[in-house]
Each structure stands twice: as structure tokens, then as C-alpha cells.
Design a protein around this motif. Structure first.
Motif, PDB file in Angstrom:
ATOM      1  N   ARG A  37       2.266   1.983  -3.404  1.00 45.81           N
ATOM      2  CA  ARG A  37       1.263   2.574  -4.312  1.00 45.81           C
ATOM      3  C   ARG A  37       1.005   4.042  -3.964  1.00 45.81           C
ATOM      4  O   ARG A  37       0.923   4.888  -4.852  1.00 45.81           O
ATOM      5  CB  ARG A  37      -0.032   1.768  -4.218  1.00 45.81           C
ATOM      6  CG  ARG A  37      -1.200   2.349  -4.998  1.00 45.81           C
ATOM      7  CD  ARG A  37      -2.441   1.483  -4.870  1.00 45.81           C
ATOM      8  NE  ARG A  37      -2.746   1.156  -3.485  1.00 45.81           N
ATOM      9  CZ  ARG A  37      -3.365   1.989  -2.653  1.00 45.81           C
ATOM     10  NH1 ARG A  37      -3.736   3.194  -3.054  1.00 45.81           N
ATOM     11  NH2 ARG A  37      -3.624   1.615  -1.411  1.00 45.81           N
ATOM     12  N   ASP A  69       0.825  -1.211   0.000  1.00 53.48           N
ATOM     13  CA  ASP A  69       0.000   0.000   0.000  1.00 53.48           C
ATOM     14  C   ASP A  69       0.858   1.259   0.000  1.00 53.48           C
ATOM     15  O   ASP A  69       0.567   2.227  -0.711  1.00 53.48           O
ATOM     16  CB  ASP A  69      -0.925   0.010   1.217  1.00 53.48           C
ATOM     17  CG  ASP A  69      -1.974  -1.090   1.155  1.00 53.48           C
ATOM     18  OD1 ASP A  69      -2.287  -1.547   0.038  1.00 53.48           O
ATOM     19  OD2 ASP A  69      -2.468  -1.492   2.225  1.00 53.48           O
ATOM     20  N   LYS A  79       4.226   6.049  -4.758  1.00 51.93           N
ATOM     21  CA  LYS A  79       4.707   5.861  -6.135  1.00 51.93           C
ATOM     22  C   LYS A  79       6.209   5.588  -6.184  1.00 51.93           C
ATOM     23  O   LYS A  79       6.955   6.180  -6.993  1.00 51.93           O
ATOM     24  CB  LYS A  79       4.341   7.071  -7.002  1.00 51.93           C
ATOM     25  CG  LYS A  79       2.845   7.278  -7.171  1.00 51.93           C
ATOM     26  CD  LYS A  79       2.543   8.486  -8.045  1.00 51.93           C
ATOM     27  CE  LYS A  79       1.061   8.612  -8.343  1.00 51.93           C
ATOM     28  NZ  LYS A  79       0.211   8.715  -7.138  1.00 51.93           N
TER      29      LYS A  79
END
Length: 257
Positions: free
Chosen positions: A27, A24, A30
Motif C-alpha cells: 500500500r 502495508d 503502490k
């Protein structure tokens, strides 16, 4: 975002939710999972978190939950002063929402000798503080438990407020800034706070002055969402100026000795 800034944000997220997964975080920020693991290793060396397979969790979180103690106990004198000012806006017969947080917890401690007061909250510690108070009806939302804030969050908590109408909301925040507005570390809290605001006739933002000018991870929206800001007397002249220019109504709470 620089690596040290990213690590600060990662720690902020873990302090809010109690834990985080590498997948997580990769994501959200990035960057690769390898980079996130390196970040978590650096933060662990500072003694703030404990790494586990696939993520990390906040150190000492178990004892905090067992003792029903909040993680954030900074600026407590200012938060008590804000709470004293906030209860001046509460009257017998009101139906209010108390958001989770250390300042709203101080408000709950002062809610004595009220008659026919209904308090809706997503904070389990606040429910326990008020549960035995005569004259107060306590209603607790559903939702996913978040250990550091002793609160219930997520869409189920937000859904609880559908079709509800209350007199006043006392809302917490992590940051108040001109460009980013009201911000919070936890993404899952945004829908809950939005639903609270929509349910309330008046919204009082209770935030100590260290939150002003600070931006956290997730944005709730503009300052126009609130009716009043209650803060402490350590607010700077520059902050007062931009708040006035932005047409924010605010109340300054003076600390007592």
C-alpha cells in the motif's frame, strides 16, 4: 521510484520499526504484494532481514533489545560532540524533552550533577540511563514499543504531551532537506514529534552532518519548526550556505580528541 530505491526505503522502514508487513508495504509503495515479496527476498539475501509469513523483521533485533543497544551507532564521535554542545543549553530547574535516538542518548549520558531537572522521554534506554541520577526526575510516555530505537511511539505517546509545557526539546531526525524539511523513516513517529514541538518553548534539532541534504520517508514539516540546529564540524560549505539562506540558526560542535 526505481526498484533499488524502493528496496532502500523498505529497509529503512524495517530498520526503524523492526518489522514490516507485505500488505502495508504494498500500500505504501503502490506496487503489488508479489513485487514486495521479491524485494524482501533480495534484501534477505544481503543478510539484513529475515522473512516470515506475511512480512519480514530485522535480523538480530532480539539480541539488541535484550542488551538495550541501539541499531544506529554510526558517526558516534560527531554525536558525542553534538551532545556536549547541547548540554550547554540546559540549566538547573529546566524541564526538557529528550527524543529517542543515538544523539539524544549521548546527551542523556552527560546529564550529571544537575539540580531539579525534569526529563520527559519516549526512549526507554534514556530513562534507564537517567533513572538513578540524583537531582533528575524522569517521566516516560506511554505508547507502542519500537524495538530498534528502544522507544515508545504512536498516538498514545503523542497524547501524553497534551497540555504539557516544557522549556526545551532536543529533537532527533533522519533527514534535513530544503524541499522536504525534517523527515523520518517511521510514520508513527510524526504525531509524537509534532506533539513534542508543540509542548516546547524552544526546539533544538540535534543531527550529525550526514543527515543534512538527506530525505527520509515521512515528512514532519519545514525547518521553521525548530529554533536551533546543533550539528558537527563536518558540515559542508554548501550546506552552511543554504541553511543561512533559509534563515536557520545553527550551532557547530567541534569534536575533541
Amino acid at each position: 521510484m526505481l526498484p533499488n530505491q524502493r528496496r532502500e526505503k523498505i529497509l529503512e522502514l524495517i530498520r526503524e520499526d523492526g518489522h514490516a508487513k507485505v500488505m502495508d508495504l504494498s500500500r505504501i509503495f503502490k506496487v503489488t504484494e508479489v513485487t514486495i515479496r521479491q524485494d524482501l527476498e533480495r534484501i534477505e539475501k544481503e543478510g539484513l532481514i529475515v522473512r516470515e509469513h506475511g512480512g519480514a523483521y530485522l535480523k538480530d533485533i532480539d539480541s539488541n533489545v535484550r542488551n538495550f543497544s541501539l541499531q544506529n551507532q554510526e558517526n558516534i564521535a560527531e554525536k558525542i560532540a553534538i551532545a556536549r554542545k547541547a548540554v550547554e543549553f540546559i540549566t538547573d530547574g529546566d524541564t526538557i524533552i529528550l527524543d529517542s535516538g543515538s544523539t539524544t542518548t549521548e546527551i542523556a549520558k552527560l546529564l550529571t550533577n544537575y539540580r531539579n531537572l525534569t526529563v520527559i522521554t519516549n526512549a526507554l534506554n534514556i530513562a534507564l540511563i537517567l533513572g538513578a541520577q540524583m537531582g533528575i526526575t524522569v517521566i516516560v510516555t506511554g505508547g507502542e514499543f519500537k524495538a530498534p530505537t528502544l522507544s515508545l511511539t504512536g498516538q498514545k505517546a503523542a497524547d501524553f504531551f497534551q497540555s504539557l509545557h516544557v522549556d526545551k526539546l532536543f529533537l532527533a531526525t533522519a533527514g534535513i532537506a530544503l524541499k522536504s524539511g525534517l523527515t523520518y523513516p517511521g510514520i508513527s513517529d510524526i504525531c509524537v514529534k509534532r506533539a513534542m514541538i508543540e509542548s516546547a518553548n524552544e526546539t533544538f534539532l540535534v543531527a550529525d552532518s550526514t543527515k543534512i541534504g538527506k530525505s527520509s520517508f515521512a515528512s514532519l514539516g519545514a525547518l521553521s519548526l525548530i529554533n536551533y540546529l546543533i550539528t558537527d564540524s563536518k558540515i559542508t560549505a554548501d550546506d552552511i550556505k543554504w541553511l543561512k539562506n533559509y534563515d536557520v540558526q545553527f550551532v557547530i560542535a567541534e569534536a575533541t580528541e
